[in-house]
Motif scaffolding. Structure first.
Motif, PDB file in Angstrom:
ATOM      1  N   LEU A   4       0.847  -1.179   0.000  1.00 39.34           N
ATOM      2  CA  LEU A   4       0.000   0.000   0.000  1.00 39.34           C
ATOM      3  C   LEU A   4       0.889   1.238   0.000  1.00 39.34           C
ATOM      4  O   LEU A   4       1.899   1.282   0.709  1.00 39.34           O
ATOM      5  CB  LEU A   4      -0.897   0.022   1.241  1.00 39.34           C
ATOM      6  N   GLN A  42      -5.752   2.620   6.645  1.00 38.59           N
ATOM      7  CA  GLN A  42      -5.281   1.447   5.903  1.00 38.59           C
ATOM      8  C   GLN A  42      -5.089   0.247   6.823  1.00 38.59           C
ATOM      9  O   GLN A  42      -5.392  -0.896   6.447  1.00 38.59           O
ATOM     10  CB  GLN A  42      -3.971   1.781   5.184  1.00 38.59           C
ATOM     11  N   LYS A  45      -8.594  -1.094   7.533  1.00 42.77           N
ATOM     12  CA  LYS A  45      -9.197  -1.663   6.329  1.00 42.77           C
ATOM     13  C   LYS A  45      -8.629  -3.035   6.013  1.00 42.77           C
ATOM     14  O   LYS A  45      -9.370  -3.955   5.620  1.00 42.77           O
ATOM     15  CB  LYS A  45      -8.973  -0.716   5.151  1.00 42.77           C
ATOM     16  N   HIS A  46      -7.324  -3.195   6.196  1.00 45.14           N
ATOM     17  CA  HIS A  46      -6.667  -4.451   5.814  1.00 45.14           C
ATOM     18  C   HIS A  46      -6.291  -5.315   7.022  1.00 45.14           C
ATOM     19  O   HIS A  46      -5.631  -6.333   6.851  1.00 45.14           O
ATOM     20  CB  HIS A  46      -5.433  -4.140   4.975  1.00 45.14           C
TER      21      HIS A  46
END
Length: 227
Positions: A4, A42, A45-46
């Motif tokens: 990412l 992030q 989210k992951h």
């Protein structure tokens, strides 16, 4: 492998997160100015859990959130010792013009656990292997991080040593244009064309693309092997 990348802060420095996959430990590279909120987004989210913070160099736009990230997740930060002083004084490398722009300079809390990087180091973090290459020029402690992917490819986190179509500036305190050219010649140009470059600013590129078209690399001699 999960990679990412997102720009942060007014100078749009790229912060990266690397992990074997979702729901895994991860490594955060260059959490710069205003990086905490987008990084946390992030991570949620992951479903990622930071294991370490890696710093390509000490400039504030790449390190300003490092202390906060390290404290929140109780993880160490890794930086070359030549740039370690900037974690305590982020304005130290701004120069007179930068001091005028930022006053006394940006303020940060240095990470509690800071570990030194050296040329040739191999870091095993979050199930990933990071090869460290010292590339002084932009700063005295600039480094590259090389990492292989599960698919067999190679990534290079180049910080401000190499960009798409450009290189990092060398006119700030600690910069040295001669050292930069030496680093590019001996540490960057010998690399395989297929390596994907994740730079400190701007878009992703490859070594081959930069070898062919980056005006700052044209005419530089390339060593046969990385020294």
């Amino acid at each position: 492998m999960l990679v990412l990348g997102f720009p942060v802060g007014p100078l749009q420095a790229n912060c990266y997160v690397l992990a074997r996959g979702e729901g895994e430990p991860c490594v955060v590279v260059d959490p710069g100015q205003d990086a905490v909120a987008p990084l946390d987004e992030q991570l949620r989210k992951h479903r990622l859990a930071p294991a370490a913070v890696l710093l390509t160099h000490g400039h504030f736009d790449h390190v300003l959130s490092a202390g906060e990230v390290c404290a929140a997740h109780d993880v160490p930060a890794y930086v070359h010792p030549a740039d370690r002083f900037m974690l305590d004084d982020p304005g130290a490398a701004l120069g007179p013009a930068g001091r005028q722009l930022f006053g006394d300079g940006p303020v940060m809390d240095a990470p509690a656990d800071v570990r030194d990087l050296a040329d040739g180091d191999v870091l095993e973090l979050a199930g990933l292997r990071f090869d460290v290459t010292h590339t002084p020029g932009h700063t005295g402690g600039s480094v590259l991080f090389g990492v292989g992917t599960d698919e067999g490819g190679q990534l290079l986190l180049s910080g401000d040593t190499l960009f798409a179509g450009a290189i990092g500036r060398t006119d700030l305190p600690g910069g040295d244009h001669g050292q930069m050219l030496e680093s590019l010649s001996t540490k960057v140009l010998p690399l395989d064309d297929e390596i994907v470059v994740l730079p400190g600013h701007g878009p992703t590129t490859t070594i081959g693309r930069e070898r062919a078209g980056n005006p700052f690399l044209q005419g530089l001699p390339a060593s046969d092997a990385i020294s």
